[in-house]
Structure formats: structure tokens, C-alpha cells
Scaffold this motif. Structure first.
Motif, PDB file in Angstrom:
ATOM      1  N   SER A   2       0.867  -1.227   0.070  1.00 29.69           N
ATOM      2  CA  SER A   2       0.023  -0.048   0.139  1.00 29.69           C
ATOM      3  C   SER A   2       0.860   1.340  -0.067  1.00 29.69           C
ATOM      4  N   ARG A   3       0.301   2.324  -0.370  1.00 29.47           N
ATOM      5  CA  ARG A   3       0.946   3.626  -0.267  1.00 29.47           C
ATOM      6  C   ARG A   3       1.318   4.098   1.152  1.00 29.47           C
ATOM      7  N   ARG A   4       0.541   3.591   1.953  1.00 31.43           N
ATOM      8  CA  ARG A   4       0.822   3.972   3.507  1.00 31.43           C
ATOM      9  C   ARG A   4       2.042   3.356   3.918  1.00 31.43           C
ATOM     10  N   THR A   5       2.326   1.958   3.525  1.00 29.09           N
ATOM     11  CA  THR A   5       3.471   1.340   3.940  1.00 29.09           C
ATOM     12  C   THR A   5       4.553   1.854   3.385  1.00 29.09           C
ATOM     13  N   ASP A   6       4.426   2.364   2.155  1.00 31.09           N
ATOM     14  CA  ASP A   6       5.755   2.671   1.339  1.00 31.09           C
ATOM     15  C   ASP A   6       6.113   4.174   1.875  1.00 31.09           C
ATOM     16  N   ARG A   7       5.082   4.878   2.374  1.00 28.39           N
ATOM     17  CA  ARG A   7       5.532   6.078   3.183  1.00 28.39           C
ATOM     18  C   ARG A   7       6.033   5.994   4.413  1.00 28.39           C
ATOM     19  N   PRO A  44       3.044  -5.586   6.989  1.00 33.54           N
ATOM     20  CA  PRO A  44       1.826  -4.605   6.815  1.00 33.54           C
ATOM     21  C   PRO A  44       1.167  -4.018   8.196  1.00 33.54           C
ATOM     22  N   ASP A  45       1.349  -5.116   9.302  1.00 34.66           N
ATOM     23  CA  ASP A  45       0.938  -4.747  10.557  1.00 34.66           C
ATOM     24  C   ASP A  45       1.803  -3.863  11.342  1.00 34.66           C
ATOM     25  N   PHE A  46       3.071  -3.272  10.846  1.00 40.30           N
ATOM     26  CA  PHE A  46       4.080  -2.607  11.556  1.00 40.30           C
ATOM     27  C   PHE A  46       4.533  -3.183  12.712  1.00 40.30           C
ATOM     28  N   LYS A  47       4.455  -4.460  12.910  1.00 41.62           N
ATOM     29  CA  LYS A  47       5.153  -5.077  14.185  1.00 41.62           C
ATOM     30  C   LYS A  47       6.710  -5.236  13.960  1.00 41.62           C
ATOM     31  N   THR A  48       6.940  -5.604  12.943  1.00 34.13           N
ATOM     32  CA  THR A  48       8.377  -5.778  12.512  1.00 34.13           C
ATOM     33  C   THR A  48       8.662  -4.959  11.172  1.00 34.13           C
ATOM     34  N   ALA A  49      10.188  -4.963  11.184  1.00 38.78           N
ATOM     35  CA  ALA A  49      10.803  -4.256   9.903  1.00 38.78           C
ATOM     36  C   ALA A  49      11.918  -4.762   9.718  1.00 38.78           C
ATOM     37  N   LYS A  50      12.107  -4.928   8.434  1.00 35.53           N
ATOM     38  CA  LYS A  50      13.696  -5.567   8.030  1.00 35.53           C
ATOM     39  C   LYS A  50      14.331  -4.171   7.635  1.00 35.53           C
TER      40      LYS A  50
END
Length: 122
Positions: A2-7, A44-50
């Protein structure tokens, strides 16, 4: 994606790079070399990030030591992010080495050698 995830990925990338260059470099004198945050891929749930990083250092030992310091300080970086990001939950960070620059450099060398071999045949 999604655009939100990209931002959010882009914002996380900028803020993590700033934290590494500022707060972390001041706290960890062993952090050496040029460290670039090349990409952030949040779930997508913003719990983790690489977090993909590229480190240019004088030696492989220095590069490995700097990468280990980044991994050890993932919690500190996350804590600092919580202070600057307006998010309900700041993702848990996993640092990974981005080898794309080294791979690209290797491929350039391969193509250059192929080109010089072709010139020698003529």
C-alpha cells in the motif's frame, strides 16, 4: 504494497539513518565506516521491519564489528524511533546486510573482463 506502507518505510529509513549517524555513532565509538540504510521493509501490521544496511569500512573485520553493533543496538534504535515517529507501535527492527552494491560491483568487474577479453581476440 500500500501507499501507506511505502510512506512509512521511507520515513523509517530516514529516521533510522539519522539515529545511526547521530545518537548511535556518539554512543558507540566502535561503529566505524560509512553506513547507509538502503531499504526498510515493514510488515503490513508494522510489528516488525527489516532494515537493509550497506557498510563501507576499511577492513572486513571493521565492517563485521559495525554490523554487530547495529544488531546489538536494535532496541536502542527502536526506542529512539518511538520518540520521533508518530505511530501506535514502532516495529521491532531486524538488521540485514544489503549485498546489492557488492554484487553490482562484482558484475561490473565480470562485464569489464568479458569486454577486455573480446578486445584482445580482435
Amino acid at each position: 504494497m500500500s501507499r501507506r506502507t511505502d510512506r512509512v518505510d521511507g520515513e523509517l529509513q530516514r529516521e533510522i539513518a539519522a539515529i545511526i549517524a547521530g545518537e548511535l555513532k556518539n554512543r558507540e565509538p566502535g561503529l566505524k565506516g560509512l553506513i547507509s540504510v538502503t531499504e526498510v521493509d515493514a510488515a503490513p501490521d508494522f510489528k516488525t521491519a527489516k532494515v537493509y544496511v550497506s557498510i563501507y569500512a576499511v577492513s572486513d573485520e571493521q565492517k563485521k564489528a559495525s554490523f554487530a553493533i547495529l544488531r546489538e543496538n536494535a532496541g536502542l534504535i527502536r526506542h529512539e524511533l518511538a520518540g520521533v515517529m508518530r505511530m501506535r507501535t514502532v516495529p521491532a527492527l531486524t538488521f540485514l546486510e544489503d549485498r546489492s552494491m557488492a554484487y553490482g560491483s562484482h558484475m561490473d568487474e565480470v562485464f569489464a573482463s568479458l569486454h577486455s577479453d573480446k578486445d584482445q581476440e580482435k
